[in-house]
Design an enzyme around this catalytic site. Structure first.
Site, mmCIF file in Angstrom:
data_model
loop_
_atom_site.group_PDB
_atom_site.id
_atom_site.type_symbol
_atom_site.label_atom_id
_atom_site.label_comp_id
_atom_site.label_asym_id
_atom_site.label_seq_id
_atom_site.Cartn_x
_atom_site.Cartn_y
_atom_site.Cartn_z
ATOM 1 N N LYS A 26 0.843 -1.196 0.000
ATOM 2 C CA LYS A 26 0.000 0.000 0.000
ATOM 3 C C LYS A 26 0.876 1.242 0.000
ATOM 4 C CE LYS A 26 -3.982 -1.816 2.588
ATOM 5 N NZ LYS A 26 -4.964 -1.673 1.496
ATOM 6 N N ARG B 104 -10.220 -11.559 1.712
ATOM 7 C CA ARG B 104 -11.018 -12.634 1.118
ATOM 8 C C ARG B 104 -10.276 -13.972 1.162
ATOM 9 N NH1 ARG B 104 -11.377 -9.185 -4.325
ATOM 10 N NH2 ARG B 104 -11.449 -7.627 -2.652
#
Ligand code: BES
Ligand code: MN
Ligand code: ZN
Length: 496
Positions: free
Chosen positions: A270, A344
């Site tokens: 990120k 996920r």
């Protein structure tokens, strides 16, 4: 801070209600009479209109026993519900918490859709939630920065019913605070092992707690969860917290939470700005933890299991790479094309484990899953996905009642195609900037067994708030979102 129910309170400050148009309710009218009209005079001078959260702060009015009177708006009286009363109390507490005042008296009135007893218990709830602080690491607070308030008295005739309700609600407040604490803790303090230890403490209130270490997860084939964890020196944990308050043999409700104790993005790193916020990427796990605490403390007559997947997503020599293909406990394979779509991946194994091991009647997962849900819904609603209409409606109603709203977004086979890949059973991103939250939900759906009613709550925008979001019931950062919704849902739908 202590909450007391009394018939005639005395203290430093009193708060009363007013509705839209600047109309005082009964308690305020009595103060105005006692002060020969000075309260209304002050309200007019302050251009007070009674809008929700508007405050007329009146100092030293003659003729009343309080040095300070807060007239606080609840908005339109027909629209004011229990949550409006909570926010009313929250505004009062936040205004005086560090003011030097030690005792606040709340004088709630009934409203068209809120009984006196409900108004009293909601006032207590609002007062408690508003008083939350996370000062663990503030060693240099000046006396005037510390809470001065030691007691809130809820003053009303016949307080017994309100008091009884508020005692039950105290369990829920404990759950919300547990979740807020977990989200607030820094990531060097709260990591998978230390999070698991905090869940271990729930044994003292009657929960069964089972903690899986990496070797056990390896044996179960949880390659997706372990793949995320492998870049970190902090080993993963999968924790199941069980509360068996329902009838023996009835299938449990399964709550599953994403617990990424820090999300750097991994090799798909990120950007630096604001990355510290990713200490909150365990907000789903915190909501599940808080809900388990609440239902255990109030001894809910339901069987509930909370499963949280705890990992730290780090880059490093052993981190997984974009392009890796991992095996899941379900047997399905995943091509990891972006290591930052890690939530996920861990949920794929945690959701499967929850079904495989506990055969639940219903499955609800909560996750700070996508930045896209913030783009869609901001910080006001969580995104909800569900394969079952009744469950979707029940969750919507629970969220509405508890001030934790959800907004439903679609699932469909058309979106599901976006995660097909020639290289494995699925890939973990769509690869184009479309329907980001839906794609995340479709991915998790592939790990939900046919016939299991399931809902996914994407709480990336609601687990914490950054920026100028003044919420009278919440601190500036961790909200504890989800605890109240889940507790209400279980109470309304699954208790014997
Ligand atoms: N934890 C983030 C999602 C998130 C973003 C939560 C902002 C709270 C605030 C999640 O793991 C993530 O990185 N998601 C990616 C998915 C993408 C790579 C498909 C995202 O939202 O950008
Ligand atoms: Mn991520
Ligand atoms: Zn994440």
């Amino acid at each position: 801070m202590e909450i007391r129910f009394v018939t005639a309170g005395g203290g430093d400050v009193v708060a009363v209600m007013a509705t839209d148009g600047g109309e005082l309710l009964a308690a305020g009218k009595a103060l105005d009479t006692a002060s020969s009209g000075r309260i209304v005079k002050a309200m007019k001078a302050a251009n007070f209109k009674g809008g929700a959260g508007q405050v007329a702060d009146i100092l030293a009015p003659d003729g009343v026993d309080f040095a300070r009177v807060l007239v606080i708006g609840v908005g339109k009286s027909d629209a004011a519900d229990g949550m409006a009363v909570e926010r009313w109390a929250g505004h009062a507490v936040k205004r005086v918490l560090t003011s030097g005042a030690e005792k606040l008296v709340l004088q709630p009135d009934a409203l068209p859709s809120v009984s006196k007893a409900e108004a009293g218990s909601h006032a207590a709830m609002g007062a408690r939630l508003a008083a939350y602080r996370f000062d663990t690491y503030r060693t240099k607070l000046k006396p005037e920065q510390k809470p001065s308030l030691t007691a809130v008295e809820i003053s009303m005739d016949g307080p017994a019913a309100a008091k009884a309700r508020a005692e039950k609600d105290a369990a829920v407040v404990e759950g919300v605070f547990f979740a807020r604490d977990l989200v607030s803790e820094p990531p060097n303090v709260l990591y998978p092992e230390s999070f698991a230890e905090r869940l271990r403490d729930l044994e003292t209130i009657g929960c069964d707690v089972e903690i899986l270490e990496p070797a056990a997860m390896e044996r179960l084939g949880m390659g997706a969860l372990l793949g995320v964890a492998q870049g970190s020196s902090r080993p993963a944990r999968l924790v199941a917290v069980k509360w068996n308050g329902g009838s023996k043999g009835s299938k449990p409700v399964a709550l599953v939470g994403k617990g990424v104790t820090f999300d750097t993005g991994g090799i798909s790193l990120k950007p630096g700005a604001g990355m510290d916020e990713m200490k909150g990427d365990m907000g789903g796990a915190a909501a599940v933890a808080g809900a388990m605490k609440a239902i255990a403390l109030r001894k809910a007559k339901a069987n509930v299991v909370g499963v949280v997947a705890l990992v730290e997503n780090m880059p490093g020599a052993n981190a997984q790479r974009p392009g890796d293909i991992v095996n899941t406990m379900s047997g399905q394979t995943i091509e990891v094309l972006n290591t930052d779509a890690e939530g996920r991946l861990i949920l794929a194994d945690a959701v499967w484990y929850a079904q495989d091991k506990y055969d639940p009647s219903v499955l609800i997962d909560l996750a700070t899953l996508t930045g896209a849900v913030i783009v869609a819904l901001g910080h006001e609603n969580a995104g909800m996905f569900a394969n079952d209409e009744d469950l979707a409606h029940a969750i919507t109603a629970a969220g509405q009642a508890e001030g934790e709203p959800v907004w439903r977004l679609p699932l469909s086979a058309a979106y599901d195609k976006l995660i097909d890949t020639p290289n494995a059973d699925m890939k973990n991103i769509a690869g184009k900037p479309v329907a980001g939250s839906i794609v995340g939900a479709q991915f998790i759906k592939r790990f939900v067994k046919d016939g299991t009613p399931w809902a996914h709550l994407d709480i990336a925008g609601t687990a914490w708030k950054s920026g100028p979001y003044e919420d009278p019931l919440s601190p500036a950062w961790a909200t504890g979102y989800g605890v109240r919704l889940l507790n209400r849902l279980i109470q309304n739908r699954y208790e014997d």
